[in-house]
Design an enzyme around this catalytic site. Structure first.
Site, PDB file in Angstrom:
ATOM      1  N   TYR A  46      16.587  22.672  -8.826  1.00 51.82           N
ATOM      2  CA  TYR A  46      17.191  22.066 -10.017  1.00 51.82           C
ATOM      3  C   TYR A  46      17.840  20.708  -9.739  1.00 51.82           C
ATOM      4  CZ  TYR A  46      18.742  22.076 -14.788  1.00 51.82           C
ATOM      5  OH  TYR A  46      18.880  21.760 -16.115  1.00 51.82           O
ATOM      6  N   GLY A  47      17.508  19.747 -10.564  1.00 49.51           N
ATOM      7  CA  GLY A  47      18.228  18.461 -10.654  1.00 49.51           C
ATOM      8  C   GLY A  47      18.610  17.864  -9.319  1.00 49.51           C
ATOM      9  N   GLY A  48      19.865  17.458  -9.239  1.00 50.96           N
ATOM     10  CA  GLY A  48      20.368  16.763  -8.060  1.00 50.96           C
ATOM     11  C   GLY A  48      20.262  17.568  -6.769  1.00 50.96           C
TER      12      GLY A  48
ATOM     13  N   ASN B 111      32.322   2.050 -30.117  1.00 49.66           N
ATOM     14  CA  ASN B 111      32.833   1.579 -28.822  1.00 49.66           C
ATOM     15  C   ASN B 111      32.512   0.101 -28.597  1.00 49.66           C
ATOM     16  OD1 ASN B 111      33.943   4.059 -28.278  1.00 49.66           O
ATOM     17  ND2 ASN B 111      32.153   4.813 -27.167  1.00 49.66           N
TER      18      ASN B 111
ATOM     19  N   ASN C 104      23.526  22.822 -19.655  1.00 52.78           N
ATOM     20  CA  ASN C 104      23.097  21.760 -18.723  1.00 52.78           C
ATOM     21  C   ASN C 104      21.584  21.531 -18.812  1.00 52.78           C
ATOM     22  OD1 ASN C 104      23.573  19.811 -16.656  1.00 52.78           O
ATOM     23  ND2 ASN C 104      22.883  21.256 -15.098  1.00 52.78           N
TER      24      ASN C 104
ATOM     25  N   ARG D 178      38.279  11.491 -19.424  1.00 49.26           N
ATOM     26  CA  ARG D 178      38.419  12.200 -20.696  1.00 49.26           C
ATOM     27  C   ARG D 178      39.875  12.610 -20.810  1.00 49.26           C
ATOM     28  NH1 ARG D 178      35.209  15.387 -24.268  1.00 49.26           N
ATOM     29  NH2 ARG D 178      33.216  14.722 -23.399  1.00 49.26           N
TER      30      ARG D 178
ATOM     31  N   CYS E 259      30.899  12.852 -19.696  1.00 49.99           N
ATOM     32  CA  CYS E 259      31.832  12.034 -20.484  1.00 49.99           C
ATOM     33  C   CYS E 259      31.064  11.027 -21.340  1.00 49.99           C
ATOM     34  CB  CYS E 259      32.826  11.306 -19.582  1.00 49.99           C
ATOM     35  SG  CYS E 259      34.122  12.381 -18.950  1.00 49.99           S
ATOM     36  N   GLY E 260      29.789  11.300 -21.629  1.00 43.02           N
ATOM     37  CA  GLY E 260      29.053  10.465 -22.573  1.00 43.02           C
ATOM     38  C   GLY E 260      28.449   9.208 -21.963  1.00 43.02           C
ATOM     39  N   LYS E 261      28.057   9.257 -20.694  1.00 45.50           N
ATOM     40  CA  LYS E 261      27.473   8.052 -20.084  1.00 45.50           C
ATOM     41  C   LYS E 261      26.177   7.637 -20.760  1.00 45.50           C
ATOM     42  CE  LYS E 261      27.286   7.367 -15.551  1.00 45.50           C
ATOM     43  NZ  LYS E 261      27.111   8.044 -14.255  1.00 45.50           N
TER      44      LYS E 261
ATOM     45  N   ARG F 123      18.135  19.721 -19.601  1.00 45.50           N
ATOM     46  CA  ARG F 123      17.887  18.309 -19.297  1.00 45.50           C
ATOM     47  C   ARG F 123      16.579  17.796 -19.866  1.00 45.50           C
ATOM     48  NH1 ARG F 123      21.790  15.536 -15.936  1.00 45.50           N
ATOM     49  NH2 ARG F 123      23.301  17.133 -15.432  1.00 45.50           N
TER      50      ARG F 123
ATOM     51  N   ASP G 200      23.004   6.074 -15.086  1.00 46.01           N
ATOM     52  CA  ASP G 200      23.710   6.971 -14.157  1.00 46.01           C
ATOM     53  C   ASP G 200      24.163   6.314 -12.857  1.00 46.01           C
ATOM     54  OD1 ASP G 200      24.702   9.605 -13.660  1.00 46.01           O
ATOM     55  OD2 ASP G 200      23.043   9.962 -12.278  1.00 46.01           O
TER      56      ASP G 200
ATOM     57  N   SER H  65      30.923  12.991 -14.808  1.00 45.86           N
ATOM     58  CA  SER H  65      29.830  13.708 -15.460  1.00 45.86           C
ATOM     59  C   SER H  65      30.337  14.288 -16.782  1.00 45.86           C
ATOM     60  CB  SER H  65      29.355  14.852 -14.564  1.00 45.86           C
ATOM     61  OG  SER H  65      29.003  14.354 -13.292  1.00 45.86           O
TER      62      SER H  65
ATOM     63  N   HIS I  36      28.326   5.501  -9.205  1.00 42.83           N
ATOM     64  CA  HIS I  36      27.967   6.421 -10.294  1.00 42.83           C
ATOM     65  C   HIS I  36      28.265   5.704 -11.619  1.00 42.83           C
ATOM     66  CE1 HIS I  36      28.583  10.716 -12.129  1.00 42.83           C
ATOM     67  NE2 HIS I  36      27.349  10.309 -12.262  1.00 42.83           N
TER      68      HIS I  36
ATOM     69  N   LYS J 245      21.240  11.972  -6.648  1.00 41.96           N
ATOM     70  CA  LYS J 245      22.623  12.037  -6.157  1.00 41.96           C
ATOM     71  C   LYS J 245      22.683  12.009  -4.622  1.00 41.96           C
ATOM     72  CE  LYS J 245      24.139  12.707 -10.401  1.00 41.96           C
ATOM     73  NZ  LYS J 245      24.871  11.660 -11.123  1.00 41.96           N
TER      74      LYS J 245
ATOM     75  N   ARG K 208      23.730  21.481 -10.444  1.00 39.41           N
ATOM     76  CA  ARG K 208      24.084  21.065  -9.093  1.00 39.41           C
ATOM     77  C   ARG K 208      25.089  22.056  -8.530  1.00 39.41           C
ATOM     78  NH1 ARG K 208      27.323  17.309  -8.837  1.00 39.41           N
ATOM     79  NH2 ARG K 208      27.546  16.639 -10.988  1.00 39.41           N
TER      80      ARG K 208
HETATM   81  C1  OXD Z   1      25.873  14.234 -13.152  1.00 36.96           C
HETATM   82  C2  OXD Z   1      24.489  13.925 -13.542  1.00 36.96           C
HETATM   83  O1  OXD Z   1      26.209  15.406 -12.969  1.00 36.96           O
HETATM   84  O2  OXD Z   1      24.200  12.753 -13.758  1.00 36.96           O
HETATM   85  O3  OXD Z   1      26.662  13.313 -13.020  1.00 36.96           O
HETATM   86  O4  OXD Z   1      23.683  14.853 -13.633  1.00 36.96           O
HETATM   87 MN    MN Z   2      25.705  11.424 -13.133  1.00 36.82          MN
END
Ligand code: OXD
Ligand code: MN
Length: 620
Positions: free
Chosen positions: A223-225, A522, A389, A422, A276-278, A391, A299, A274, A252, A232, A84
């Site tokens: 690419y992506g978002g 966790n 990055n 983090r 951080c292990g979502k 995916r 997400d 982004s 988010h 997004k 992004r």
């Molecule tokens: C982000 C994603 O960057 O979900 O948050 O790709």
């Molecule tokens: Mn995200």
């Protein structure tokens, strides 16, 4: 072809049931961008297969070994188009003050002129795909509709996985229906006879949002978002504006269903910045016996008051666009299992037997690979084999832990909201907010450390309020006010807003090592959080919020020593006071729009910290 001929092209190919306004808009964009063909996507499996065959034939995608990874593909992007681009992302609100200090603002009329010039004839030699989509289960009262046009078949295939795309969505659009128009081009017209490249894109990039007219325009990236505009751009930036006007929240956040050993069911939303292990938290494999965690989303969450006034949430997406590196058998086996087939991988490495690999997938590193740029790679190459990055794009339904209520059109009742950053220092493993307003303050001041800082001091903090820094479509301080208003509306309806918590999996000890094992452990923190809801878990008051009482978190088998646990929970009043000065400076950057409740919470925090210092310093 003339502009009129292009319009005719768009109309002639339109399904009979397509709404007239949609057809007219497609005509208008076709007349501007002048594609060779217009294809209205129906969302069928056959259509997807055709797109993938085409991508393979064009050299964009490589078909993976059909036994190892059935119906799966590797795509390599242009090395200049891998993420992004926040610096090229614009909020084009009529007034600059409505975009706020965290967004790039551009004057809408000027931006329209720029985009019109860039898009003029931009699809020459290409096909324009018309992609109607629903964010949220088709027909759900929480769902919203959009139509993206794009000249990238890779983006169409991605939208097919990430959204409910095609005919069913198009049929939802009638004369009075609101839908978000989204124009996307890779920005690479083909002249007659010109050979295409595997990943067309343009050095110049614009990802533009027009909040007043609720439009999206994106140029130059696939690419992506930047390009999958449902994600997004729509589901967060434009949806946050719609949500503000309609009294709901576009967030988010991942969404979880948790069942405790007594069989009680809870739903939890969690916002982490982004990287951080979502995805890991969304697919948490509990290490405590008899707890069950199921996935609803990884997400984005749309949260709205239900008929009884309680907040209900849906995952508006239909797929996961997850970061591959770091997703592995030992860290997230559920994700690895999700990717067994029907997956498009982008910028990962190719194994010699036509499967995929990335850093962290397995402990053992293959001896030879083809890296994400198509070059030979060995462990001695000294560079990552997959782009950091890289995916995977896969249907959420394929996740082994997908929850049975993940497509509930009414959404799930949200019991708790978690914020996390983090933080190597200062921030305890878990803290409960005293109330909604305190929770909003927590969300507004979430931060991550830029650099490792010595324990007890404040490092360079990157604030990422509500993990929405790059995704809020309007002024961030107005957004905080909106959160306060939503809580007030829930109370007005006679209900309690969800309880709010802050977590930090990333605190480090003096030796620089993480104090908390994270991942499946966790659940121990989640168990305390849910215990607070049922009134069964004890807490102790601290200046920063309620902390677990001694013994209230089950540490049996976690491998966390008493001293490590004490460090995880320690609230050092002095360094928190220093940090609160940073928070105050941060709030100042938003000027007068900062809600007084946020200032009040900051003052309360400081008073409590000073009080604790007067009593000896260590607040917990
Ligand atoms: C982000 C994603 O960057 O979900 O948050 O790709
Ligand atoms: Mn995200």
């Amino acid at each position: 072809m003339t502009a009129t001929a292009h319009s005719t092209l768009a109309t002639a190919s339109a399904p009979l049931h397509a709404d007239r306004r949609v057809v007219a808009w497609v005509e208008e964009i076709a007349a501007l961008t002048r594609p060779d063909r217009v294809v209205w996507c129906d969302g069928s499996q056959a259509e997807l297969q055709g797109l993938m065959n085409r991508l393979v034939a064009d050299g964009t995608a490589i078909r993976l070994d059909s036994r190892k990874r059935p119906d799966s593909y590797l795509v390599r992007s242009d090395p200049s188009d891998v993420a992004r681009v926040e610096s090229r992302t614009f909020i084009c609100s009529d007034r600059e003050e409505d975009a706020g200090p965290t967004n790039n603002w551009a004057e809408p009329r000027e931006m329209r002129e720029t985009l019109t010039a860039l898009m003029d004839g931009v699809m020459r030699g290409r096909t324009m795909y018309v992609v109607p989509f629903s964010m949220g289960p088709v027909g759900s009262p929480l769902a919203r509709l959009g139509v993206q046009v794009t000249d990238s078949p890779y983006v169409v295939a991605s939208m097919r996985t990430m959204t409910r795309m095609g005919d069913a969505a198009l049929k939802q659009i009638g004369p009075g229906t609101h839908w978000v128009p989204a124009v996307h081009s890779v920005g690479a017209p083909l002249s007659l006879g010109q050979k295409d490249v595997p990943w067309p894109c343009n050095e110049t990039k614009y990802i533009c949002h027009f909040p007043e007219t609720r439009e999206i325009w994106s140029f130059g990236s696939a690419y992506g978002g930047n390009a999958i505009l449902a994600k997004k751009a729509f589901a967060l930036r434009i949806a946050s504006v719609i949500a503000r006007d309609e009294g709901w929240l576009a967030e988010h956040m991942l969404l979880l269903k948790v069942t405790d050993p007594q069989g009680r069911v809870f739903h939890v939303g969690a916002a982490f910045p982004s990287a951080c292990g979502k995805t890991n938290f969304a697919m948490l494999a509990p290490t405590l016996p008899d707890w069950k965690v199921e996935t609803i989303g990884d997400d984005i969450a749309w949260i709205a008051p239900g008929p009884d006034g309680r907040l209900r949430a849906i995952n508006p997406e239909a797929g996961f666009f997850g970061v591959a590196p770091g997703t592995g058998e030992s860290t997230n086996l559920t994700a690895v299992k999700t990717l067994w087939g029907n997956t498009v991988f982008t910028n990962v490495a190719l194994t010699d037997d036509r499967d995929v690999w990335w850093e962290g997938l397995t402990d053992e590193v293959p001896e030879h690979l083809t890296d994400w740029t198509g070059e030979d790679w060995t462990p001695a190459s000294g560079r990552p084999a997959a782009h950091p990055n890289a995916r995977f794009t896969v249907a959420a339904a394929q996740c082994p832990t997908i929850s049975d209520d993940w497509e509930d059109p009414e959404g799930v009742v949200l019991d708790a909201i978690i914020f996390g950053g983090r933080r190597a220092t200062n921030v305890p493993l878990v803290t409960e907010a005293r109330d909604w307003e305190h929770g909003v303050f927590m969300g507004a001041t979430i931060s991550s450390e830029q650099t490792a800082a010595a324990e007890g001091t404040v490092g360079q903090l990157r604030r990422d309020p509500f993990a929405m820094l790059p995704f809020c479509g309007y002024h961030m301080a107005d957004y905080w006010q909106h959160w306060l208003d939503v809580g007030a509306a829930v109370r007005k309806a006679g209900q309690r807003p969800p309880a709010v918590f802050q977590v930090n999996w990333f605190r480090k000890g003096a030796d620089g090592k993480f104090l908390w094992p994270g991942f499946g452990d966790n659940i121990r923190v989640l168990a305390w959080i849910l215990g607070r809801l049922s009134g069964e878990a004890d807490g102790v008051t601290s200046p920063v919020g309620t902390l677990p009482a001694p013994g209230a978190i089950d540490l049996d088998g976690a491998g966390v020593s008493e001293s490590q646990y004490a460090e995880l929970m320690r609230v050092d009043a002095r360094s928190h006071l220093t940090e609160s000065e940073d928070a105050a400076r941060y709030l100042e950057t938003f000027g007068e729009k900062v809600p007084h409740e946020i200032h009040r919470e900051l003052n309360t925090l400081r008073e409590r910290l000073r009080g604790s210092l007067a009593n000896g310093g260590d607040a917990a």
